[in-house]
Design a protein around this motif. Structure first.
Motif, PDB file in Angstrom:
ATOM      1  N   PRO A  12       0.838  -1.207   0.000  1.00 50.27           N
ATOM      2  CA  PRO A  12       0.000   0.000   0.000  1.00 50.27           C
ATOM      3  C   PRO A  12       0.879   1.266   0.000  1.00 50.27           C
ATOM      4  O   PRO A  12       1.972   1.283   0.567  1.00 50.27           O
ATOM      5  N   LEU A  13       0.375   2.331  -0.606  1.00 50.66           N
ATOM      6  CA  LEU A  13       1.169   3.531  -0.830  1.00 50.66           C
ATOM      7  C   LEU A  13       1.661   4.145   0.482  1.00 50.66           C
ATOM      8  O   LEU A  13       2.803   4.619   0.568  1.00 50.66           O
ATOM      9  N   ASP A  14       0.804   4.164   1.522  1.00 52.30           N
ATOM     10  CA  ASP A  14       1.239   4.760   2.788  1.00 52.30           C
ATOM     11  C   ASP A  14       2.343   3.934   3.435  1.00 52.30           C
ATOM     12  O   ASP A  14       3.234   4.473   4.099  1.00 52.30           O
ATOM     13  N   GLU A  15       2.330   2.607   3.229  1.00 50.60           N
ATOM     14  CA  GLU A  15       3.410   1.774   3.754  1.00 50.60           C
ATOM     15  C   GLU A  15       4.693   2.014   2.963  1.00 50.60           C
ATOM     16  O   GLU A  15       5.791   2.029   3.532  1.00 50.60           O
ATOM     17  N   GLN A  16       4.567   2.207   1.653  1.00 48.35           N
ATOM     18  CA  GLN A  16       5.742   2.561   0.850  1.00 48.35           C
ATOM     19  C   GLN A  16       6.422   3.813   1.407  1.00 48.35           C
ATOM     20  O   GLN A  16       7.635   3.869   1.560  1.00 48.35           O
ATOM     21  N   THR A  17       5.604   4.814   1.718  1.00 52.09           N
ATOM     22  CA  THR A  17       6.130   6.081   2.205  1.00 52.09           C
ATOM     23  C   THR A  17       6.846   5.895   3.534  1.00 52.09           C
ATOM     24  O   THR A  17       7.948   6.428   3.753  1.00 52.09           O
ATOM     25  N   ALA A  18       6.259   5.105   4.423  1.00 49.43           N
ATOM     26  CA  ALA A  18       6.871   4.863   5.735  1.00 49.43           C
ATOM     27  C   ALA A  18       8.201   4.123   5.593  1.00 49.43           C
ATOM     28  O   ALA A  18       9.186   4.460   6.259  1.00 49.43           O
ATOM     29  N   ILE A  19       8.237   3.109   4.735  1.00 48.81           N
ATOM     30  CA  ILE A  19       9.474   2.356   4.510  1.00 48.81           C
ATOM     31  C   ILE A  19      10.544   3.263   3.919  1.00 48.81           C
ATOM     32  O   ILE A  19      11.708   3.255   4.349  1.00 48.81           O
ATOM     33  N   ALA A  20      10.151   4.063   2.926  1.00 43.23           N
ATOM     34  CA  ALA A  20      11.117   4.957   2.275  1.00 43.23           C
ATOM     35  C   ALA A  20      11.696   5.953   3.278  1.00 43.23           C
ATOM     36  O   ALA A  20      12.895   6.264   3.238  1.00 43.23           O
ATOM     37  N   GLU A  21      10.870   6.458   4.194  1.00 41.85           N
ATOM     38  CA  GLU A  21      11.356   7.424   5.183  1.00 41.85           C
ATOM     39  C   GLU A  21      12.364   6.785   6.123  1.00 41.85           C
ATOM     40  O   GLU A  21      13.398   7.385   6.451  1.00 41.85           O
ATOM     41  N   ILE A  22      12.090   5.565   6.558  1.00 42.78           N
ATOM     42  CA  ILE A  22      13.029   4.873   7.460  1.00 42.78           C
ATOM     43  C   ILE A  22      14.368   4.651   6.766  1.00 42.78           C
ATOM     44  O   ILE A  22      15.440   4.963   7.318  1.00 42.78           O
ATOM     45  N   LEU A  23      14.333   4.123   5.547  1.00 42.99           N
ATOM     46  CA  LEU A  23      15.573   3.824   4.842  1.00 42.99           C
ATOM     47  C   LEU A  23      16.296   5.102   4.420  1.00 42.99           C
ATOM     48  O   LEU A  23      17.532   5.150   4.443  1.00 42.99           O
ATOM     49  N   SER A  24      15.554   6.130   4.057  1.00 42.86           N
ATOM     50  CA  SER A  24      16.182   7.403   3.684  1.00 42.86           C
ATOM     51  C   SER A  24      16.855   8.045   4.889  1.00 42.86           C
ATOM     52  O   SER A  24      17.923   8.660   4.755  1.00 42.86           O
TER      53      SER A  24
END
Length: 627
Positions: A361-373
């Motif tokens: 899901p798009l909101d999970e993508q955003t959360a994962i990207a923020e952690i890794l970024s």
């Protein structure tokens, strides 16, 4: 403060200099640690943990036993720049004695007069190196006498100041080593997080929607830019990026650029064909494949068509999430698995459209990207501090070893204090505890890999010449995705003079990893050296056995002409791709024909149209897209 003296190196010895024990291959592998030429090229100081064993007898141990703080110099080198390469020995907790072989000169340091680390730093300074090279004897080999070594002038402060200088630089080495370890740990943690978060193996709290797979072509409008010809490049204007610049942007976030297009062309092209927008994704399609840059608000540049794939965002996937996916094996395997096509090492618009990505899901993508970024940002900040520390250390060495900055034993270098505050490092091992654990340069890497190539290819029945070794080293570098900048267009194909004369080959010879025989009008042949096992040990410890096995499997039974064909065609392909020219037999022949060094090749049957076409196809499989 007390004035510094300028003294001869020999005056700082207690017992002078000597050559070591005669090395016999039959006695290696058991006994006590032995220092040989190869160990001098590793990081300072030398410690017993990384030394190979040698079965020295009691008399040899008595005569050649190494003392804490002894310095060692290479006695001979194929090139002048390699002569009198220096390192020093630091005793740790070993119980066994340590000896040294006859191919190095041992300098017995008088520790009542000089601090070993300080003396080592003076012996690798530009002043000392200039003296050694200028006074060496050059014939078939460059050599240096002990008498000459002893006459090198050393800038000598009082012992307390020597200790203060050595301590300041040693502490700086410790801070650098600690930060390197911290960065390595952070990268390992991030890699583990990627493997879990980007595959759905671990879900973030609060997310439970289904993960599916989608093609990139369903998530982006995928295209490229309008072609800009080389004649239209300008020295100023709007930045114009090729694949290499996008790769740097991907890694560092900024790039120094020398190519531009006019403002008028930029305005025309963006008006007619569109301009990059925030969250668009650019992916390198040639050279170093699959490097991803996410366009930021305010970015203003144009880029090379064909070399770079343009993913126009439709806001159906988080672009930074996609960037992280391109670090994973699942995506990397698709990039390189589909990079054959009509050229060598390309990732095309068609390939990108068909690339399959995991899609939470798009909101999970955003959360994962923020952690890794966030993890990336922390690593980037630490890396910037590391670079700052390295620059500070270079400045410290220049100032402290020349006496332009004076210290007392109680003082610490102000630069070191400032650097450690800015780096905010945890307490870890000092340099003297960590420096011996690793560290090697490109020249030493080449020496070891040349030894691996010789070991893989050597046969008592068939002579192994320099031309074959050079071509195999070139192709190996391509396979390893390492730089081939040292290789130039020579009559024999890609050829690296600096590897032959300044780096890998002379080091491998001096360290006795390889042995060479030169016969007039027949050239030089290579064989295994008496100390090749040490080089093979490095290959194992570096995890490079697979690369040498690749040489054995792919190149061992190829004739020299065939290797010349492959290496030449590959270098031509790289040039064509960089210029944005489609790869074809005709284009390769034109490039060869217009090069003074290469044009004679086309008269040989090896470079027939059919053979060039076959080489193009074979390189697709041989290199698997590595550049």
């Amino acid at each position: 403060m007390v004035t510094w003296e300028e003294v001869e190196l020999l005056s700082l010895s207690n017992g002078g200099m000597q050559n070591g024990v005669f090395y016999e291959v039959s006695r290696k592998g058991s006994g006590i640690p032995l220092i040989n030429v190869g160990d001098l090229y590793q990081s300072a100081p030398i410690t017993y943990e990384r030394l190979e064993l040698f079965d020295a007898n009691d008399d040899e141990i008595k005569r050649f036993s190494v003392n804490d703080g002894d310095l060692f110099f290479t006695r001979s080198s194929v090139v002048a720049s390699g002569i009198a390469h220096c390192n020093y020995y630091r005793k740790t907790t070993e119980k066994k004695p340590v000896v040294f072989d006859s191919h190095v000169i041992r300098f017995k340091t008088d520790t009542t007069k000089v601090v070993p680390m300080y003396l080592y730093l003076q012996c690798i300074s530009p002043k000392a190196r200039k003296f050694f090279v200028a006074n060496a004897k050059t014939a078939t080999m460059t050599t240096i006498d002990q008498d000459i070594l002893g006459k090198c002038l050393i800038d000598l402060p009082p012992l307390p100041e020597q200790r203060a200088i050595a301590a300041a630089l040693s502490d700086m080495d410790g801070y650098i080593a600690a930060l390197e370890q911290l960065i390595a740990k952070k990268r390992a943690v991030k890699q583990g997080a990627m493997q879990e978060l980007l595959t759905g193996k671990r879900r973030l709290p609060g997310f439970s929607g289904e993960w599916v797979e989608k093609k990139l072509g369903d998530l982006f409008d995928i295209t490229s830019s309008k072609r800009v010809f080389q004649s239209e490049w300008r020295p100023s204007g709007v930045p114009f990026y090729r694949a290499r610049e996008i790769a740097v942007l991907s890694e560092k976030g900024s790039v120094d650029n020398e190519l531009f297009i006019s403002y008028e062309m930029y305005e025309q092209y963006t008006r007619e064909y569109g301009s990059i927008q925030s969250d668009d994704v650019l992916i390198t399609g040639v050279g170093t494949l699959g490097k991803v840059y996410v366009v930021k608000e305010g970015d203003r540049f144009y880029f090379k068509d064909g070399n770079i794939i343009w993913l126009k965002s439709k806001h159906l996937i988080n672009s930074n999430f996609l960037r992280q996916l391109y670090f994973t094996e699942a995506i990397i395997s698709q990039v390189f698995g589909t990079s054959g096509g009509s050229t060598v090492g390309t990732y095309t618009i068609k390939n990108a459209n068909e690339t399959i990505v995991p899609y939470p899901p798009l909101d999970e993508q955003t959360a994962i990207a923020e952690i890794l970024s966030d993890m990336d940002a922390e690593i980037d900040a630490l890396t910037a501090k590391l670079n700052k520390l390295r620059n500070i250390k270079q400045g410290m060495m220049s100032e402290l070893l020349s006496g332009r900055i004076r210290l007392t034993e109680q003082e610490a270098a102000p630069e070191a204090v400032a650097a450690t505050k800015s780096a905010e490092l945890p307490k870890q091992e000092t340099a003297t505890e960590t420096a011996h654990k690793g560290g090697h340069n490109q020249q030493f890497d080449d020496a070891v890999m040349i030894a691996g190539i010789v070991n893989a290819l050597y046969s008592d029945k068939y002579p192994l010449g320099r031309k074959k070794v050079q071509k195999c080293l070139y192709l190996l570098r391509r396979h390893q995705d390492e730089s081939t900048a040292a290789f130039k267009k020579k009559a024999a194909g890609p050829y690296a003079d600096e590897v032959r004369y300044k780096g890998g080959e002379p080091i491998a010879q001096s360290a006795h990893y390889i042995a060479t025989t030169t016969v007039k009008d027949k050239g030089t042949t290579f064989a295994r050296g008496s100390n090749i096992s040490q080089a093979l040990g490095y290959i194992k410890s570096w995890g490079k056995q697979g690369d040498i096995q690749w040489v054995t499997d792919k190149l061992k039974f190829k004739k020299v002409d065939e290797l010349e064909l492959l290496a030449t065609v590959d270098m031509a392909i790289c040039d064509l791709e960089e210029a944005g020219t489609a790869v074809s037999v005709a284009a390769i022949k034109h490039l060869i024909a217009t090069n003074e060094e290469w044009k004679a090749k086309l008269k040989k049957q090896t470079f027939s149209d059919a053979n060039i076409a076959r080489a193009i196809r074979e390189l697709q499989t041989l290199l698997q897209g590595g550049n």
